[in-house]
Each structure stands twice: as structure tokens, then as C-alpha cells.
Design a protein around this motif. Structure first.
Motif, PDB file in Angstrom:
ATOM      1  N   ALA A  31       0.819  -1.212   0.000  1.00  0.00           N
ATOM      2  CA  ALA A  31       0.000   0.000   0.000  1.00  0.00           C
ATOM      3  C   ALA A  31       0.854   1.263   0.000  1.00  0.00           C
ATOM      4  O   ALA A  31       0.395   2.323  -0.417  1.00  0.00           O
ATOM      5  N   VAL A  32       2.110   1.161   0.466  1.00  0.00           N
ATOM      6  CA  VAL A  32       3.010   2.322   0.469  1.00  0.00           C
ATOM      7  C   VAL A  32       4.105   2.172  -0.588  1.00  0.00           C
ATOM      8  O   VAL A  32       5.117   2.878  -0.561  1.00  0.00           O
ATOM      9  N   GLY A  33       3.911   1.239  -1.516  1.00  0.00           N
ATOM     10  CA  GLY A  33       4.827   1.108  -2.646  1.00  0.00           C
ATOM     11  C   GLY A  33       6.016   0.208  -2.430  1.00  0.00           C
ATOM     12  O   GLY A  33       6.944   0.193  -3.250  1.00  0.00           O
ATOM     13  N   ILE A  34       6.040  -0.567  -1.350  1.00  0.00           N
ATOM     14  CA  ILE A  34       7.150  -1.499  -1.088  1.00  0.00           C
ATOM     15  C   ILE A  34       6.676  -2.894  -1.473  1.00  0.00           C
ATOM     16  O   ILE A  34       5.849  -3.497  -0.773  1.00  0.00           O
ATOM     17  N   THR A  35       7.184  -3.422  -2.560  1.00  0.00           N
ATOM     18  CA  THR A  35       6.694  -4.707  -3.072  1.00  0.00           C
ATOM     19  C   THR A  35       7.750  -5.792  -3.113  1.00  0.00           C
ATOM     20  O   THR A  35       7.416  -6.980  -3.012  1.00  0.00           O
ATOM     21  N   SER A  36       9.025  -5.424  -3.259  1.00  0.00           N
ATOM     22  CA  SER A  36      10.090  -6.423  -3.386  1.00  0.00           C
ATOM     23  C   SER A  36      11.152  -6.194  -2.320  1.00  0.00           C
ATOM     24  O   SER A  36      11.522  -5.044  -2.048  1.00  0.00           O
ATOM     25  N   PRO A  37      11.668  -7.257  -1.708  1.00  0.00           N
ATOM     26  CA  PRO A  37      12.686  -7.095  -0.665  1.00  0.00           C
ATOM     27  C   PRO A  37      14.067  -6.792  -1.250  1.00  0.00           C
ATOM     28  O   PRO A  37      14.361  -7.137  -2.393  1.00  0.00           O
ATOM     29  N   PHE A  38      14.896  -6.133  -0.455  1.00  0.00           N
ATOM     30  CA  PHE A  38      16.286  -5.877  -0.819  1.00  0.00           C
ATOM     31  C   PHE A  38      17.127  -7.106  -0.485  1.00  0.00           C
ATOM     32  O   PHE A  38      16.668  -8.013   0.219  1.00  0.00           O
ATOM     33  N   PRO A  39      18.387  -7.159  -0.964  1.00  0.00           N
ATOM     34  CA  PRO A  39      19.218  -8.356  -0.726  1.00  0.00           C
ATOM     35  C   PRO A  39      19.339  -8.755   0.735  1.00  0.00           C
ATOM     36  O   PRO A  39      19.226  -9.941   1.066  1.00  0.00           O
ATOM     37  N   ILE A  40      19.582  -7.790   1.640  1.00  0.00           N
ATOM     38  CA  ILE A  40      19.709  -8.141   3.051  1.00  0.00           C
ATOM     39  C   ILE A  40      18.414  -8.722   3.586  1.00  0.00           C
ATOM     40  O   ILE A  40      18.422  -9.620   4.447  1.00  0.00           O
ATOM     41  N   GLN A  41      17.277  -8.265   3.072  1.00  0.00           N
ATOM     42  CA  GLN A  41      15.987  -8.790   3.510  1.00  0.00           C
ATOM     43  C   GLN A  41      15.755 -10.198   2.953  1.00  0.00           C
ATOM     44  O   GLN A  41      15.230 -11.069   3.652  1.00  0.00           O
ATOM     45  N   GLU A  42      16.155 -10.425   1.702  1.00  0.00           N
ATOM     46  CA  GLU A  42      15.995 -11.761   1.120  1.00  0.00           C
ATOM     47  C   GLU A  42      16.787 -12.807   1.895  1.00  0.00           C
ATOM     48  O   GLU A  42      16.319 -13.940   2.078  1.00  0.00           O
TER      49      GLU A  42
END
Length: 565
Positions: A31-42
Motif C-alpha cells: 500500500a506504500v509502494g514497497i513490493t520487493s525485498p532488498f538483498p539483506i531482507q531476502e
């Protein structure tokens, strides 16, 4: 300790749900435009969701907050979740996130609140500088995740407001900064309050020896995760352009003014070495027409929050801050970072410049090196392999300054009125900031700035503020102050006139007395005396003088008689 250093990135974009994140959390992020995780999050999400201890390392601005925040929100038991009734202390925190600064606590709390918006998990931020009662009330109402600074967490615990017996997840964010600021004893004390059976996660941009030592002492078989871009082998982020100049301190204000007028310049953070420098540079930029606000330790908490909020909302587009505030500035579209002075070390340099180039955006970091700071700069340059051991000597009129930073030719360090778009903070904010810096009570609309008046954070302050500039607490105080000062000036003038009159009267009296004494002086008599048998007229001598001389003559005659005898 298991170590995983993964540099491979996923070729196809995946969603958070692909890594096991709950759908309601994924929807809140989308809803706030965050759809894909970054490398550290993956790399972090699958391990953290399994409950294993983690040491996570990634460069500043790569998304560490959601790397530990999403598993924390997901693993706590919400009020509508199965197992809520089985909790020993329903409503007591189940997760504790420790951060080094108030600004970072606010930022992390806001990020987690966004992710938990559709999840029945309550997040609260606990930090100092504000009254403790509202935070104690939040704890009485109940929450699942607490984000806080070490000092306030200890205060709440020791006063009996905070129950830590149910914490099953603890996170140390920016652990290196926590230790640098001297929080290690406080952190160890808090860890001793927690149950031994818990998941521990430690995240930081750098990983010095003391941080590793703490991890080995308080964590159980942690997995170390280090995320890096295979095309970014440098110690600084590839998305940040590093520009370094040798500058004269008397020319810095004009240089910065011209840099701020560069084409494409957006939000900008200027880092200073001292709090007074931050206040002075901010006021200088405001005088030059820019919308700037200071952020430093001498400001009360309300003023610091106002400055950060104004920066995030666009009321000001320049923030002049000290290093303490660096960890709390998480705004994605910061285009420029300017180091007014060389940082203390390479870690501080990384954290400063990491305020730009965040979330995949590009940024520019400009460092102004004084002649006295050249030795320290060379140490930083060698440690980070920046390749600029001898910065080029640069002035505000240097052609390469305009070329390097895309500044239009002929630009001056003052912003014309027609280009002033941002609203700015206003005179009242800077007056309050000056009062706080000089140790005087802040002249804010809510009374002093906290405590009993409620001006810092309470409702009493807001009730007073309604009558602030329009009623008694604003113009009324100003009018009373003016009348009082006027009366004091009048009284001082009257006292001065009275003293002058008394002095004149005393002088005239002294003159009269002197005249009277001269009139009463003994009269001189003229007499005839004989010299060698001849009469000679001369001035008579006063009776007193004749008497004294006569006595001296008698004495001399006696002496002569004695000597002759």
C-alpha cells in the motif's frame, strides 16, 4: 558461529510473501509502494522467521530495518491470534528492539507501524527527552513490540511500568553505534532482565571486534549474514558519488550556498562537527534565503521532532545535523550530503554519506576538508580506498566546483526570492532553539518545554498553545514584558537624574565651604622691623605662623646654648 556471505542477487523480482511473510503484512507494505525485498531482507527473512539468532551486516540504506522488523511483527502473538489466551502476561511486550538514538527509535517505530497496520500487533516507541507518563500509559494499555533507547527502557523497567518477562525476541539495531556512544553497560543490563530462552538478532553497518564479542556472549550459535552487490566491491556504496575538496573555513558558507543551488538538488543533509556549528550554519543558510533547520543535542525533543518532521514533509529541504542525529534520518530522496568538517573516522563517514543513495536511488556526498584536517582525511581515505589522498584546493569561485556539481555559471550563495519555494521553520523555532542552546527557558507556545507545564508533549501544552501567539501566552506576555522593561528603564533614568542632582548639589556645597574657609583665613598685618639698625616695612606673618616659628627659634637657641656649654 555460522557465516554466510552471499553476494548473488535474485534474477527475478520476488514479493515478500515468497519469503514467508504474512499476507496482511505484505499488503500493508504494498500500500506504500514497497513490493520487493532488498538483498539483506531476502537473506534474513527465512532465517529470522525460523527463530534462529542472526548477525546481519549490510551497508547503510540497504533495508536492514525491515530485515528484522518483519519477522518480529510476524512472530509475536496478536490479540486475535491463536495462543493469545495462553500468554502468561497478555499485553506485555513480546519483542524488544534497542536503538542508540531517539531519532532512530522514531524512524524504526514508524516503519514497523506501517508494516503492522493490517496486523493485530501493536508497536510503541519509548525514548527519553519527553514525559514518561504517556509512555507508561501505552504500556498499561498493552503492546506487542517495543522500540526504545536503552536509558528510557531501564527507567520504565525500574519504575515498574515495563514488564520484560515475556520478551522472546530482542534486536540490537546499529550495534556499533550503540557501543560507540557508551551504551554497552546499559545494553548488558537490559539483556540481563530478559528470559534466557529468546531469539536474538544484531544488525549493523559495520562489525568491529566489540560487537562480535557481545554477539558471542549473548547469542546462541548465531548465523552471520553479509549482503553485498557483486558489482559493488568498494567499501562505500556505488550509488553514492564521492566528491572531496580542500576548502578554507571562511569560504565554506558561500561554497555551501552555491552547492545548494546545483541543478537537480533535492533534500540535503549537512553534517557539522559541533552543536554550535549546526545552529550557526542553519541560521546562516536561513539568512541566505534557504529553508533549513538544525538538528542537534541542545534542542529539546519536541524541537528535534519538529525539525525531522519538517524535513520529511518538505517544509524544509535542508537539515543541518550533528553525528548523533545521523542514524535517525531515513528519507529515501536525499540527493546530497555535505560534510562541513571531516568526520572523526571512516565509520562515521560511512554513516554520514549513507543518508543519501538509499533504496536504490543515487546521491552525491561532498566533503570539505580544512587544512588542519588533512591528516585525518588521509586516514579515512586509506581505510575506505577512496583514491583522493590530496583533495584539490577549491574556493567558491573555482570553475571545477561549478562543473563537478552541475552548478549553473554565475550562481551565488544566496537564494533569490523567486526561487524560495519551501515554507521554512519560522522565527519562533529559531528563537526557541537559541534559548535552548544558551540555557534559557524556551519561549515556545507550550510554556517552558516540558515537565509540569506539558509544553513538550502533553495536552496541557496544547491547551495553552491555543491562546499562544493570539492571546495571553503570546502577545500578552510580550506586552507585559515590554511594559515592565519600559518601567525599569524609566526608573533607571530617574535614579540617574537624582544621582546627578545630588552630585551637583554636593559640588556647590563644597565650593561654598571652600569660600568660607578662605574668608576665615588669618589676616596678615604689616609692621616695621629693623635690619642692621634701619627700619624696614614688610608683610606681617600670621599669628599662628609666628607662634610656630618662635617655638622653633627657642628650640634652636636652646640647642646652641647646650652645645656651647
Amino acid at each position: 558461529m555460522t557465516e554466510t556471505n552471499t553476494q548473488e542477487t535474485t534474477q527475478t523480482a520476488k514479493s515478500f510473501a515468497d519469503f514467508g511473510v504474512r499476507q496482511d503484512i505484505s499488503d500493508a507494505l504494498a500500500a506504500v509502494g514497497i513490493t520487493s525485498p532488498f538483498p539483506i531482507q531476502e537473506l534474513t527473512l527465512p532465517v529470522a522467521l525460523s527463530g534462529q539468532d542472526i548477525i546481519g551486516q549490510a551497508k547503510t540504506g540497504t533495508g536492514k530495518t525491515l530485515g528484522f522488523g518483519l519477522p518480529t511483527i510476524q512472530r509475536v502473538v496478536g490479540r486475535d491470534d491463536e495462543g493469545w489466551a495462553d500468554l502468561e502476561y497478555p499485553g506485555a511486550p513480546q519483542a524488544l528492539i534497542l536503538v542508540p538514538t531517539r531519532e532512530l527509535a522514531i524512524q524504526v517505530g514508524e516503519d514497523l507501524a506501517i508494516a503492522a497496520k493490517l496486523r493485530n500487533a501493536r508497536v510503541a516507541t519509548l525514548y527519553g527527552g519527553v514525559p514518561i507518563e504517556p509512555q507508561a500509559e501505552l504500556l498499561r494499555r498493552g503492546l506487542e513490540v517495543a522500540v526504545g533507547t536503552p536509558g528510557r527502557i531501564i527507567d520504565l523497567y525500574q519504575q515498574g511500568f515495563l514488564n520484560l518477562k515475556q520478551v522472546k525476541i530482542v534486536v540490537l539495531d546499529e550495534a556499533d553505534e550503540m557501543l560507540d556512544l557508551g551504551f554497552q553497560p546499559s545494553v548488558e543490563k537490559i539483556l540481563s532482565y530478559l528470559p534466557e530462552d529468546r531469539q536474538s538478532m544484531l544488525f549493523s553497518a559495520t562489525m568491529p571486534g566489540p560487537v562480535i564479542a557481545m554477539a558471542r556472549q549473548y547469542m546462541t550459535k548465531p548465523m552471520r549474514i553479509s549482503a553485498a552487490d557483486p558489482e559493488d566491491a568498494s567499501k562505500t556504496k556505488a550509488s553514492i558519488r564521492q566528491v572531496v575538496y580542500r576548502a578554507h573555513h571562511l569560504d565554506k558558507d558561500e561554497m555551501i550556498g552555491r552547492i545548494l543551488r546545483a541543478t537537480g538538488r533535492g533534500r540535503t543533509v549537512i553534517f557539522t562537527k559541533t552543536k554550535r556549528d549546526a545552529a550557526r550554519v542553519a541560521e546562516e543558510l536561513v539568512n541566505r534565503g534557504f529553508a533549513a533547520a538544525p538538528l542537534h543535542g541542545d534542542l529539546n525533543q519536541v524541537a528535534r521532532e519538529q525539525a525531522l518532521k519538517a524535513f520529511r514533509t518538505g517544509k524544509v529541504d535542508i537539515l543541518v545535523a550533528t553525528d548523533v542525529a545521523a542514524r535517525g534520518i531515513d528519507v529515501e530522496d536525499v540527493t546530497h550530503v555535505i560534510n562541513h568538517r571531516v568526520p572523526e573516522d571512516e565509520k562515521t563517514y560511512l554513516h554520514r554519506t549513507g543518508r543519501t543513495g538509499r533504496a536504490g536511488n543515487e546521491g552525491t556526498a561532498v566533503t570539505l576538508v580544512d587544512w588542519d584536517d588533512l591528516p585525518r582525511w588521509k586516514v579515512i581515505n586509506d581505510a575506505l580506498e577512496l583514491g583522493v589522498p590530496e583533495p584539490v584546493e577549491t574556493y567558491s569561485s573555482s570553475e571545477h566546483l561549478f562543473h563537478d556539481l552541475n552548478i549553473p555559471a554565475g550562481t551565488k550563495g544566496r537564494l533569490p526570492r523567486e526561487e524560495r519555494v519551501a515554507e521554512g521553520m519560522g522565527d519562533e523555532f529559531f528563537e526557541s532553539a537559541r534559548d535552548s542552546r544558551d540555557g534559557r527557558p524556551a519561549r515556545s507556545r507550550g510554556g517552558r518545554d516540558g515537565g509540569r507545564s506539558g509544553g513538550r508533549d502533553g495536552e496541557k501544552g496544547s491547551r495553552r498553545s491555543r491562546g499562544g501567539r493570539e492571546g495571553r501566552s503570546g502577545e500578552g506576555r510580550g506586552e507585559r514584558r515590554s511594559r515592565s522593561e519600559g518601567r525599569k528603564r524609566t526608573e533607571r533614568s530617574e535614579r540617574s537624574s537624582e544621582r546627578a542632582e545630588r552630585n551637583e548639589q554636593g559640588a556647590s556645597e563644597r565650593t561654598e565651604r571652600s569660600s568660607e574657609r578662605s574668608e576665615r583665613a588669618p589676616r596678615q598685618r604689616r609692621r616695621t622691623r629693623r635690619v642692621e639698625g634701619q627700619p624696614v616695612e614688610g608683610e606681617g606673618r600670621s599669628r599662628t605662623r609666628r607662634r610656630s616659628e618662635g617655638s622653633r627659634g627657642k628650640g634652636r637657641g636652646a640647642d646652641r646654648a647646650g652645645s656651647e656649654g
